[in-house]
Write an enzyme that holds these catalytic residues in place. Structure first.
Site, short mmCIF file in Angstrom:
data_model
loop_
_atom_site.label_atom_id
_atom_site.label_comp_id
_atom_site.label_asym_id
_atom_site.label_seq_id
_atom_site.Cartn_x
_atom_site.Cartn_y
_atom_site.Cartn_z
N ASN A 47 -41.29 -41.30 -79.99
CA ASN A 47 -40.20 -42.28 -80.16
C ASN A 47 -40.65 -43.70 -79.85
O ASN A 47 -39.82 -44.61 -79.75
CB ASN A 47 -39.04 -41.94 -79.23
CG ASN A 47 -38.35 -40.66 -79.61
OD1 ASN A 47 -38.21 -40.34 -80.78
ND2 ASN A 47 -37.92 -39.90 -78.60
N HIS A 133 -25.29 -37.18 -79.35
CA HIS A 133 -26.36 -36.67 -78.50
C HIS A 133 -25.83 -35.77 -77.39
O HIS A 133 -24.72 -35.98 -76.89
CB HIS A 133 -27.08 -37.88 -77.88
CG HIS A 133 -28.36 -37.55 -77.19
ND1 HIS A 133 -28.42 -37.41 -75.83
CD2 HIS A 133 -29.62 -37.33 -77.65
CE1 HIS A 133 -29.68 -37.15 -75.47
NE2 HIS A 133 -30.42 -37.09 -76.57
N GLU A 175 -22.98 -43.27 -82.18
CA GLU A 175 -24.33 -43.77 -81.98
C GLU A 175 -24.66 -44.78 -83.07
O GLU A 175 -24.06 -44.77 -84.13
CB GLU A 175 -25.33 -42.61 -82.03
CG GLU A 175 -25.11 -41.62 -80.90
CD GLU A 175 -26.08 -40.44 -80.92
OE1 GLU A 175 -27.13 -40.53 -81.57
OE2 GLU A 175 -25.75 -39.45 -80.27
N SER A 179 -29.99 -39.21 -83.69
CA SER A 179 -31.35 -38.83 -83.30
C SER A 179 -31.92 -37.68 -84.10
O SER A 179 -33.13 -37.56 -84.22
CB SER A 179 -31.40 -38.51 -81.81
OG SER A 179 -30.38 -37.61 -81.45
N ASP A 204 -23.83 -45.71 -78.37
CA ASP A 204 -25.15 -45.41 -77.81
C ASP A 204 -26.17 -45.76 -78.89
O ASP A 204 -26.24 -45.11 -79.93
CB ASP A 204 -25.19 -43.91 -77.45
CG ASP A 204 -26.57 -43.45 -76.99
OD1 ASP A 204 -27.56 -44.19 -77.18
OD2 ASP A 204 -26.67 -42.33 -76.45
N HIS A 207 -31.65 -45.32 -80.59
CA HIS A 207 -32.67 -45.39 -81.64
C HIS A 207 -32.62 -46.67 -82.47
O HIS A 207 -33.46 -46.87 -83.35
CB HIS A 207 -32.57 -44.17 -82.57
CG HIS A 207 -32.82 -42.89 -81.85
ND1 HIS A 207 -34.09 -42.40 -81.63
CD2 HIS A 207 -31.98 -42.01 -81.26
CE1 HIS A 207 -34.01 -41.27 -80.95
NE2 HIS A 207 -32.74 -41.01 -80.71
N LYS A 236 -37.43 -45.36 -75.96
CA LYS A 236 -37.82 -45.32 -77.37
C LYS A 236 -38.55 -46.62 -77.74
O LYS A 236 -39.69 -46.77 -77.39
CB LYS A 236 -36.61 -45.01 -78.22
CG LYS A 236 -36.31 -43.49 -78.14
CD LYS A 236 -34.95 -43.10 -77.76
CE LYS A 236 -34.87 -41.60 -77.50
NZ LYS A 236 -33.59 -41.20 -76.96
C1 LIG Z 1 -32.89 -40.28 -76.12
C2 LIG Z 1 -31.43 -40.43 -76.14
C3 LIG Z 1 -30.67 -40.48 -74.98
C4 LIG Z 1 -31.27 -40.22 -73.63
O1 LIG Z 1 -31.94 -41.32 -73.17
P1 LIG Z 1 -33.01 -41.13 -72.01
O2 LIG Z 1 -33.23 -42.50 -71.53
O3 LIG Z 1 -34.21 -40.51 -72.66
O4 LIG Z 1 -32.39 -40.24 -70.99
C5 LIG Z 1 -29.33 -40.75 -75.07
N1 LIG Z 1 -28.73 -40.92 -76.26
C6 LIG Z 1 -29.42 -40.82 -77.42
C7 LIG Z 1 -28.71 -41.00 -78.71
C8 LIG Z 1 -30.78 -40.57 -77.39
O5 LIG Z 1 -31.46 -40.44 -78.52
#
Ligand SMILES: *Cc1c(COP(=O)(O)O)cnc(C)c1O
Length: 383
Positions: A47, A133, A175, A179, A204, A207, A236
């Protein structure tokens, strides 16, 4: 059933349906190459979208931070763990993203758990995209509020759920970029629907942040919305780890009272906050990394579309190749591995049954030649 029987039976079930998860030890693995047992693979599973995990300025900032502050924060931010490095990083993040406040969290998983737990009450409803997620859906399931899921990226489905009256408040969750499918949410329409219903909107953008938008400001900047709560993560595109929540003054003050993952947990090492601030500076100014990534995505799509592969409608760095059955996905991954490519097979329950896939992730560190080699190997393995 005894504890041991319960554990053995759960493990047995995972083994029999080919979904037993293991971890593998790498000598190196975050960048363009992954090295395991002294064999070097081209890494299409990371990532680290912008190739930041090995950036010299970021490494130096982390080292200097450790010399100034030591390696740990020494405690919860509410006791003695909140240092100048954290405050400076939060201010830079808030400036960049145009919010009054930013709060650092140890991970995106923790941030999502903390927010949902701190905000929701029994009479409330959480209305989340079906493909959200695990960190979001799990927090929503554990919260006292009712969880309703709207059809993936379907604003009409969201509006239908928002229109059903309830006693409490509504929290809409989606999001920026998903993901597992790599597709983007229709954020402008979701923001409008949420506002019209008087709901709070949480996005969120794990990505999207760093990757799209002006100076890498992410999916919300790209689609010109400002959600009430924006979660960005640093594992990421930032190439590090950690997360931040961007919000209003009052929401930030509220979270400082009620977000238990902040109050009862050691703050991130201040040196890490120094590294995050350095990475942010690079991400803002270095548009070339984003352009390189976009060129790599376009090159992969153009080549893959000519092959008999089942792709998804993704325009992002996440390019799933749908295989179907679990074993077939695992076999394809191992065939590619023998040819020097590292790709991960993603299986249920992470994705819906029957949609096991190879999740190709492209980064700015890949060259055109890397991608051509992968396409050739995919062609040979699937024809
Ligand atoms: C990777 C991810 C997370 C978790 O984040 P971390 O910092 O790795 O705990 C949360 N939400 C989404 C959409 C993700 O892809």
């Amino acid at each position: 059933m005894s504890w041991q029987q319960r554990i053995d039976s759960a493990l047995e079930q995972r083994r029999t349906n080919d979904s037993f998860r293991i971890r593998q030890v790498n000598e190196q693995g975050s960048g363009r190459y992954l090295v395991q047992n002294e064999i070097r693979y081209l890494n299409f599973s990371s990532n680290d979208y912008l190739g930041m995990s090995h950036h010299a300025e970021v490494i130096q900032a982390w080292q200097q931070g450790a010399e100034i502050y030591g390696v740990g924060s020494g405690g919860s931010g509410h006791v003695t763990g909140y240092h100048q490095a954290h405050q400076h990083c939060e201010q830079q993040l808030a400036d960049w993203l145009g919010y009054p406040r930013a709060l650092l969290f140890i991970s995106g998983f923790a941030a999502n758990q903390a927010l949902i737990a701190a905000l929701t009450e029994k009479s409330d409803r959480i209305i989340a995209d079906k493909l959200s997620h695990a960190s979001l859906l799990e927090a929503a399931m554990h919260s006292p509020a009712q969880l309703r899921r709207f059809a993936h990226n379907d604003v009409q489905s969201l509006q239908t759920l928002l229109a059903q009256p309830g006693d409490g408040q509504q929290l809409v969750i989606t999001e920026g970029v998903f993901s597992m499918d790599g597709d983007a949410a229709p954020l402008a329409e979701i923001a409008r629907a949420s506002r019209d219903a008087g709901a709070l909107l949480m996005v969120d953008d794990a990505h999207g942040i760093g990757v799209v938008g002006r100076e890498g400001r992410g999916s919300c900047d790209q689609q010109q919305i400002k959600p009430d709560l924006l979660v960005v993560t640093f594992g990421k595109a930032f190439g590090i780890s950690g997360a931040a929540v961007l919000c209003s003054e009052s929401l930030a003050d509220y979270l400082l009272q009620f977000a238990r993952h902040l109050i009862y947990s050691t703050a991130m090492p201040p040196a890490q906050a120094c590294a995050l601030t350095a990475a942010l500076q690079v991400i803002r100014r270095d548009d070339a990394r984003r352009r390189q990534l976009q060129a790599n995505i376009a090159h992969f799509r153009a080549g893959a579309e000519k092959l008999p592969l089942k792709l998804m409608a993704s325009q992002t760095a996440i390019q799933p190749v749908i295989v179907g059955e679990n074993q077939a996905a695992v076999n394809l991954a191992s065939t590619l591995r023998e040819r020097g490519f590292w790709l991960t097979a993603i299986r249920p329950p992470t994705v819906p049954p029957g949609t096991a896939r190879l999740r190709v992730t492209l980064t700015a560190s890949h060259t055109r030649e890397d991608i051509d080699l992968l396409l050739e190997a995919l062609y040979d393995a699937t024809r």
